[in-house]
Scaffold this motif. Sequence first.
Motif, PDB file in Angstrom:
ATOM      1  N   UNK A 178       0.816  -1.220   0.000  1.00 33.29           N
ATOM      2  CA  UNK A 178       0.000   0.000   0.000  1.00 33.29           C
ATOM      3  C   UNK A 178       0.848   1.268   0.000  1.00 33.29           C
ATOM      4  N   UNK A 179       2.162   1.116   0.103  1.00 39.65           N
ATOM      5  CA  UNK A 179       3.074   2.251   0.038  1.00 39.65           C
ATOM      6  C   UNK A 179       3.593   2.435  -1.387  1.00 39.65           C
ATOM      7  N   UNK A 180       4.014   3.628  -1.681  1.00 37.31           N
ATOM      8  CA  UNK A 180       4.783   3.859  -2.896  1.00 37.31           C
ATOM      9  C   UNK A 180       6.168   3.262  -2.673  1.00 37.31           C
ATOM     10  N   UNK A 181       6.579   2.330  -3.539  1.00 38.52           N
ATOM     11  CA  UNK A 181       7.880   1.670  -3.404  1.00 38.52           C
ATOM     12  C   UNK A 181       8.710   1.925  -4.657  1.00 38.52           C
ATOM     13  N   UNK A 182       9.915   2.442  -4.452  1.00 36.46           N
ATOM     14  CA  UNK A 182      10.886   2.571  -5.540  1.00 36.46           C
ATOM     15  C   UNK A 182      11.864   1.407  -5.417  1.00 36.46           C
ATOM     16  N   UNK A 183      11.950   0.582  -6.442  1.00 34.63           N
ATOM     17  CA  UNK A 183      12.866  -0.558  -6.436  1.00 34.63           C
ATOM     18  C   UNK A 183      14.186  -0.152  -7.106  1.00 34.63           C
ATOM     19  N   UNK A 184      15.280  -0.321  -6.373  1.00 33.67           N
ATOM     20  CA  UNK A 184      16.615  -0.010  -6.898  1.00 33.67           C
ATOM     21  C   UNK A 184      17.538  -1.183  -6.587  1.00 33.67           C
ATOM     22  N   UNK A 185      18.428  -1.507  -7.512  1.00 35.49           N
ATOM     23  CA  UNK A 185      19.406  -2.557  -7.238  1.00 35.49           C
ATOM     24  C   UNK A 185      20.798  -1.958  -7.071  1.00 35.49           C
ATOM     25  N   UNK A 186      21.619  -2.690  -6.366  1.00 31.06           N
ATOM     26  CA  UNK A 186      23.029  -2.319  -6.187  1.00 31.06           C
ATOM     27  C   UNK A 186      23.694  -2.156  -7.556  1.00 31.06           C
TER      28      UNK A 186
END
Length: 249
Positions: A178-186
């Motif tokens: 339910x949150x805004x999630x930004x997915x980032x990888x190393x």
Amino acid sequence: MALINKILNRYYKYFGSRRYRKFVIIARSRTGSNLLNSYLNNSSQIIARGELFGRIGDKDEKRIWTDIYRKYSSLVCWVGFKLFYQHPVDSDSKFVWNQIKKDQSILIIHLTRDNKVRAELSRLIAFKTKKWAANTSKPNFEKAILEDKKIKLDVDSFLDEIQSVVNYENYIRQEYSNHKIIEITYEQLTKNPNKTIGEIRKEFDIDSFKIKTPLAKQNTESIEDLVINFEELEKKLSGTQFYSNLSEL
């Protein structure tokens, strides 16, 4: 500098602002969270704090939370901190996780690492060498040599830990959907920092800032060079989704 910060914090306590948005970086160790924080803190509009819920001890968790999200300069647009999957490591308390879950306005930056083998190996090497970051700006900076970093793995425990990380990642995506999630990888952060931080900056809707850091990659050697019982590891990983990790830097 400490005295100046103390004076400023006292001033902001009375005349500061809370007209900023909240974020939290959720990750595991060895995924570039220090690197990400160092980039974000180049902006005067962002305050990215550390692992304040790592160990609680006898500290008041509510006070930690309110200290993070206290009043700051009116120029500050975003305030956040780092939180690892198993935090706090010395308590079963879910206070911080519940605080995040009930406040859906908090933006989550979910930082992961595609190469799970590298991440777990890096964690074990850091424990062995006691070197958790390579800060080239420090006068006594010295990278650990290969011989000090070589490690013999308990392969079954190693693979269990990798799978637990995958489980944690999926849990965060589901539990905080339910949150805004930004997915980032190393890998994105290290191979193309300008693009990756640029995307965060656009999401944050703030001014551009320099992408610089004194931090350097610690383990540039191949996994074969770092793991004493590499053949055993390779055999165990054969046929699994993690086998390709062995040849990736």
